[in-house]
Design a protein around this motif. Structure first.
Motif, PDB file in Angstrom:
ATOM      1  N   MET A   1      68.611  67.100  30.104  1.00  0.00           N
ATOM      2  CA  MET A   1      68.707  65.754  29.532  1.00  0.00           C
ATOM      3  C   MET A   1      69.969  65.076  30.044  1.00  0.00           C
ATOM      4  N   ASN A   2      69.853  63.813  30.431  1.00  0.00           N
ATOM      5  CA  ASN A   2      70.981  63.104  31.023  1.00  0.00           C
ATOM      6  C   ASN A   2      71.963  62.616  29.969  1.00  0.00           C
ATOM      7  N   ALA A   3      73.170  62.302  30.401  1.00  0.00           N
ATOM      8  CA  ALA A   3      74.152  61.677  29.514  1.00  0.00           C
ATOM      9  C   ALA A   3      73.791  60.210  29.325  1.00  0.00           C
ATOM     10  N   PHE A   4      74.082  59.669  28.140  1.00  0.00           N
ATOM     11  CA  PHE A   4      73.757  58.278  27.848  1.00  0.00           C
ATOM     12  C   PHE A   4      74.746  57.727  26.828  1.00  0.00           C
ATOM     13  N   VAL A  44      60.766  60.735  18.065  1.00  0.00           N
ATOM     14  CA  VAL A  44      59.962  61.906  18.406  1.00  0.00           C
ATOM     15  C   VAL A  44      59.533  61.861  19.870  1.00  0.00           C
ATOM     16  N   ASP A  45      58.951  60.767  20.313  1.00  0.00           N
ATOM     17  CA  ASP A  45      58.476  60.679  21.686  1.00  0.00           C
ATOM     18  C   ASP A  45      59.616  60.447  22.661  1.00  0.00           C
ATOM     19  N   VAL A  46      60.635  59.708  22.245  1.00  0.00           N
ATOM     20  CA  VAL A  46      61.789  59.457  23.114  1.00  0.00           C
ATOM     21  C   VAL A  46      62.426  60.775  23.550  1.00  0.00           C
ATOM     22  N   LEU A  47      62.654  61.663  22.596  1.00  0.00           N
ATOM     23  CA  LEU A  47      63.295  62.937  22.933  1.00  0.00           C
ATOM     24  C   LEU A  47      62.405  63.787  23.828  1.00  0.00           C
ATOM     25  N   ASP A  48      61.097  63.772  23.567  1.00  0.00           N
ATOM     26  CA  ASP A  48      60.177  64.518  24.433  1.00  0.00           C
ATOM     27  C   ASP A  48      60.239  63.996  25.864  1.00  0.00           C
ATOM     28  N   LEU A  49      60.212  62.687  26.035  1.00  0.00           N
ATOM     29  CA  LEU A  49      60.253  62.095  27.370  1.00  0.00           C
ATOM     30  C   LEU A  49      61.551  62.425  28.089  1.00  0.00           C
ATOM     31  N   LYS A  51      63.464  65.119  27.513  1.00  0.00           N
ATOM     32  CA  LYS A  51      63.468  66.547  27.837  1.00  0.00           C
ATOM     33  C   LYS A  51      62.546  66.852  29.013  1.00  0.00           C
ATOM     34  N   GLU A  52      61.509  66.039  29.158  1.00  0.00           N
ATOM     35  CA  GLU A  52      60.573  66.238  30.263  1.00  0.00           C
ATOM     36  C   GLU A  52      61.011  65.501  31.527  1.00  0.00           C
ATOM     37  N   HIS A  53      62.196  64.864  31.478  1.00  0.00           N
ATOM     38  CA  HIS A  53      62.791  64.161  32.618  1.00  0.00           C
ATOM     39  C   HIS A  53      61.936  62.992  33.107  1.00  0.00           C
ATOM     40  N   ASN A 137      54.935  65.658  33.608  1.00  0.00           N
ATOM     41  CA  ASN A 137      55.544  66.669  34.479  1.00  0.00           C
ATOM     42  C   ASN A 137      56.348  65.985  35.579  1.00  0.00           C
ATOM     43  N   GLU A 138      57.634  66.271  35.648  1.00  0.00           N
ATOM     44  CA  GLU A 138      58.499  65.603  36.621  1.00  0.00           C
ATOM     45  C   GLU A 138      58.124  65.914  38.067  1.00  0.00           C
ATOM     46  N   ASN A 139      57.303  66.949  38.279  1.00  0.00           N
ATOM     47  CA  ASN A 139      56.927  67.321  39.643  1.00  0.00           C
ATOM     48  C   ASN A 139      55.733  66.534  40.188  1.00  0.00           C
ATOM     49  N   PHE A 140      55.115  65.723  39.339  1.00  0.00           N
ATOM     50  CA  PHE A 140      53.969  64.913  39.770  1.00  0.00           C
ATOM     51  C   PHE A 140      54.340  63.442  39.696  1.00  0.00           C
ATOM     52  N   LYS A 141      54.400  62.779  40.833  1.00  0.00           N
ATOM     53  CA  LYS A 141      54.669  61.345  40.853  1.00  0.00           C
ATOM     54  C   LYS A 141      53.331  60.607  40.866  1.00  0.00           C
TER      55      LYS A 141
END
Length: 340
Positions: A1-4, A44-49, A51-53, A137-141
């Motif tokens: 998770m990035n800094a903000f 709830v969804d913000v944190l999931d997004l 964490k999933e980058h 999934n961060e690996n699929f653009k």
């Protein structure tokens, strides 16, 4: 998770940039991930997004304590107002809603878990992003992330939970079962931003992939959902909601439906039938509605409406099983709404 950077807003005007430096973007609407500013209530969804980058905002504006947005208020002239910070648990247990908007309280009671329902807010539920595993999934653009392909639409893809209608461009389904019921009731959104307040029918708020594949709704920069208006139901109105999932306890819906019926002298005078988890947006089953108008609600007419609701479906390789499920639960929901 990035800094903000974190900011707690104390008013709607402050949150939407009317009293301070304008907020960049309300809920990641076409914003660059590294520069987006987003609103967070339950989160709830913000944190999931995050964490999933999928989401990497530079700034988060906390709106969980904004005054007057966590109330349910009946208005004799307009209907019932639902503040954007009303929790799903509040929707589930409110006596007035249970009496007049049964399909909504049923949808709330089948959403997620009790713990999540106590934290998740109405506005956040409406604004949640698709739960397609290729998008997450961060690996699929994929197309939604600026890529050139919908991976769920390819041969051999894992698409058993995806859309069976309106799925030619993107087959991710909308995640909000609450919106399925709200659209059925003809709900309107109040959106507040730097230019003031505007209202928009919830059905028109959602954006199909053909119009803009990278977004799910038409919220504008700096706008915030502040209120949801449910029109007062007419005399003789009954409603019901049914969710079908792999596990009853907390799973996302494989298929869900909300039905609102008006009846007079034993015949249907108005019908609203909305399918969830069928398309990228909550989908009005207009053919099913037409199949009921002017007719008594019987096993036969309800079955015909269920068949009409799925006519023209274009299932993918792994999700054709959804077609008979939708036909069945549309029929069941119609018959339940008849007696509600």
């Amino acid at each position: 998770m990035n800094a903000f950077q974190w900011t707690d807003a104390t008013s709607v005007k402050q949150a939407t940039g009317q009293q301070t430096t304008p907020v960049a973007d309300a809920m990641l609407v076409n914003a660059k991930p590294e520069s987006a500013t987003i609103f967070k209530a339950g989160g709830v969804d913000v944190l999931d997004l995050m964490k999933e980058h999928v989401l990497a905002p530079g700034r988060i504006v906390g709106i969980g304590n904004l005054p007057k947005l966590n109330a349910i208020r009946a208005d004799g002239k307009e209907g019932t107002h639902l503040g954007a910070l009303v929790t799903i648990a509040q929707l589930e247990h409110d006596g007035g809603l249970q009496k007049s908007y049964r399909a909504l309280t049923e949808a709330a009671s089948h959403a997620a878990t009790p713990q999540v329902r106590n934290a998740a807010t109405l506005g956040g539920n409406i604004m949640q992003r698709p739960h397609c595993w290729y998008f997450r999934n961060e690996n699929f653009k994929c197309l939604k992330k600026g890529g050139t392909v919908c991976f769920a639409n390819q041969a051999g893809a894992e698409n058993k939970y995806h859309a069976i209608m309106g799925n030619q461009t993107c087959s991710a389904v909308h995640g909000s079962s609450i919106s399925t019921a709200l659209v059925a009731f003809g709900a309107q959104l109040e959106l507040t931003g730097p230019q003031g307040v505007r209202r928009v029918p919830l059905e028109q708020f959602f954006v199909t992939p053909e119009k803009d594949v990278q977004r799910e709704n038409s919220i504008q920069p700096n706008e915030l959902i502040t209120d949801v208006l449910l029109p007062a139901p007419a005399a003789g109105t009954g409603s019901w909601y049914i969710k079908f999932g792999e596990r009853e306890s907390y799973d996302w819906a494989l298929a869900d439906v909300a039905v609102v019926l008006e009846q007079r002298d034993g015949r249907c005078t108005k019908a609203s039938i909305v399918l969830g988890a069928a398309a990228p947006v909550p989908l009005r089953a207009t053919a099913a509605e037409a199949a009921l108008l002017g007719k008594p609600i019987t096993e036969e007419t309800a079955r015909a409406a269920g068949q009409a609701a799925t006519a023209g479906a274009t299932p993918l390789e792994q999700n054709a099983y959804k077609v008979p499920i939708f036909a069945a639960i549309v029929k069941r929901a119609i018959l339940k709404a008849r007696e509600a």
